[in-house]
Design an enzyme around this catalytic site. Structure first.
Site, PDB file in Angstrom:
ATOM      1  N   CYS A 134       1.612  66.657  -9.564  1.00  0.00           N
ATOM      2  CA  CYS A 134       1.515  66.403  -8.118  1.00  0.00           C
ATOM      3  C   CYS A 134       2.809  66.842  -7.446  1.00  0.00           C
ATOM      4  CB  CYS A 134       1.239  64.925  -7.866  1.00  0.00           C
ATOM      5  SG  CYS A 134       1.255  64.484  -6.123  1.00  0.00           S
ATOM      6  N   CYS A 137       4.184  64.572  -4.693  1.00  0.00           N
ATOM      7  CA  CYS A 137       4.761  63.325  -5.219  1.00  0.00           C
ATOM      8  C   CYS A 137       6.153  63.589  -5.817  1.00  0.00           C
ATOM      9  CB  CYS A 137       3.904  62.720  -6.323  1.00  0.00           C
ATOM     10  SG  CYS A 137       2.158  62.614  -5.970  1.00  0.00           S
ATOM     11  N   ASP A 138       6.270  64.626  -6.633  1.00  0.00           N
ATOM     12  CA  ASP A 138       7.456  64.787  -7.479  1.00  0.00           C
ATOM     13  C   ASP A 138       8.323  65.997  -7.147  1.00  0.00           C
ATOM     14  OD1 ASP A 138       6.519  62.567  -8.815  1.00  0.00           O
ATOM     15  OD2 ASP A 138       5.497  63.709 -10.367  1.00  0.00           O
TER      16      ASP A 138
END
Ligand code: NAP
Length: 306
Positions: A134, A137-138
């Site tokens: 993701c 997200c990261d």
């Protein structure tokens, strides 16, 4: 006579726990059936900055615990058990689990989707520490670094673009010589100066240094067979997702990719059965949209029960 819940929820991620919270607050008797650990995919994220209300961000495990506790405050129960089969037709629906059968007047399916993996040795060991599924997200962990993105669809190209604004260098690795992503999504990619594309290539081996840190991957050109080690600090795998919908295939309408067909109302083809979060057909699969689905499902479930 077995207990009949007003709402059975399959899956304890953000969609499931939001449905549970709204359901319990609407006076329903709610049971969540969760296979492993509340939270779903988000527990793999060490830092979530795109779920509102946490100015410093929050790790996925803590957010999941807060969602569980927030729902249980209103009487929701969580049973840690694997659902093995379901009967979703009729007024009373049921879920067979490894700890018995549960009955409900409505069922919310919130079982999520799992990222498709590369299937390379070491992939799980580097999860969230070099291998990510993701980018939104990261991606922030790779400011000023070199990252690889695997895939050629809309997600991979959008991820490469997003990462190009954070990382110093982005290497998009695609197994063919043309992208599957829509033209409009591709245009931004070709304009980005720090993105290079390795066509006709797939990663065949993950590389690490003596400290066990991921350092890149060996890329194989599928046309020539040539193998080249390429350095990268992180690898984002964007080769599609697999919805956890197999068990519902006989009873619910699924699209060609296996997602349960449901619009923004979350209603499926069966009365009293709702699909929320990543398992349903939708354009944006995020924690916040899964949570929104949970609230919407309860609205329609209340209408159905009334
Ligand atoms: P996708 O469209 O299925 O693309 C997956 C990509 O990964 C394809 O390029 C595929 O290659 C490649 N791939 C699959 N298995 C692979 C493997 N084992 N090794 C290497 N490469 C592999 O998945 P997605 O990009 O996640 O998109 C899913 C859906 O969401 C699509 O309908 C998409 O349009 C939609 N979406 C839309 C947007 C948007 O902005 N409109 C953004 C994200 C997602 P091939 O091309 O060779 O098959």
């Amino acid at each position: 006579m077995e207990h009949i819940y007003d709402m059975l929820i399959i899956g304890g991620g953000p969609g499931g726990y939001t449905a549970a919270l709204y359901g319990a607050r609407a006076g329903m008797d709610v049971m969540i059936l969760e296979k492993a650990m509340p939270g779903g995919q988000m527990i793999q994220s060490h830092q979530i900055d795109n779920y509102p209300g946490f100015e410093e961000g929050i790790d996925g495990f803590t957010l999941a615990e807060k969602m569980r506790a927030g729902a249980e405050r209103f009487g929701v129960r969580t049973e840690l058990t694997e659902v093995l089969g379901v009967n979703l037709t009729g007024e009373i629906k049921s879920a067979e689990t490894d700890s018995g059968t549960f009955y409900g007047r409505t069922v919310v399916i919130a079982a999520g989707a799992n990222p498709r993996k590369l299937g390379l040795p070491g992939e799980d060991r580097f999860l969230s520490r070099g291998i990510h599924y993701c980018a939104s997200c990261d991606g922030m962990f790779y400011r000023g670094k070199t990252v690889m993105v695997i895939g050629g669809g809309n997600t991979a190209v959008s991820d490469a673009l997003l990462l190009s604004r954070v990382a110093e260098r982005v290497i998009l690795v695609h197994r063919r010589d043309s992208l599957r992503a829509e033209k409009i999504v591709q245009n931004g990619l070709f304009a980005a100066e720090n993105v290079e594309i390795r066509w006709d290539s797939v990663p065949v081996e993950l590389q690490e240094n003596a400290d066990g840190r991921l350092t890149g991957a060996v890329l194989k050109n599928v046309k020539t067979g040539e193998e080249t080690p390429v350095d990268a600090d992180g690898i984002f795998v964007s080769i599609g997702r697999i919805p956890a919908s197999e068990m519902f295939r006989d009873q619910l309408d699924l699209d060609d990719s296996g997602y349960i067909i449901a619009d923004e109302s979350t209603r499926t083809n069966l009365p009293g059965v709702y699909a929320v979060g990543d398992i349903r057909t939708k354009a944006v699969r995020q924690i916040v949209t899964a949570a929104a689905d949970g609230a919407v499902a309860v609205h329609y479930a209340e209408e159905y029960l009334a």
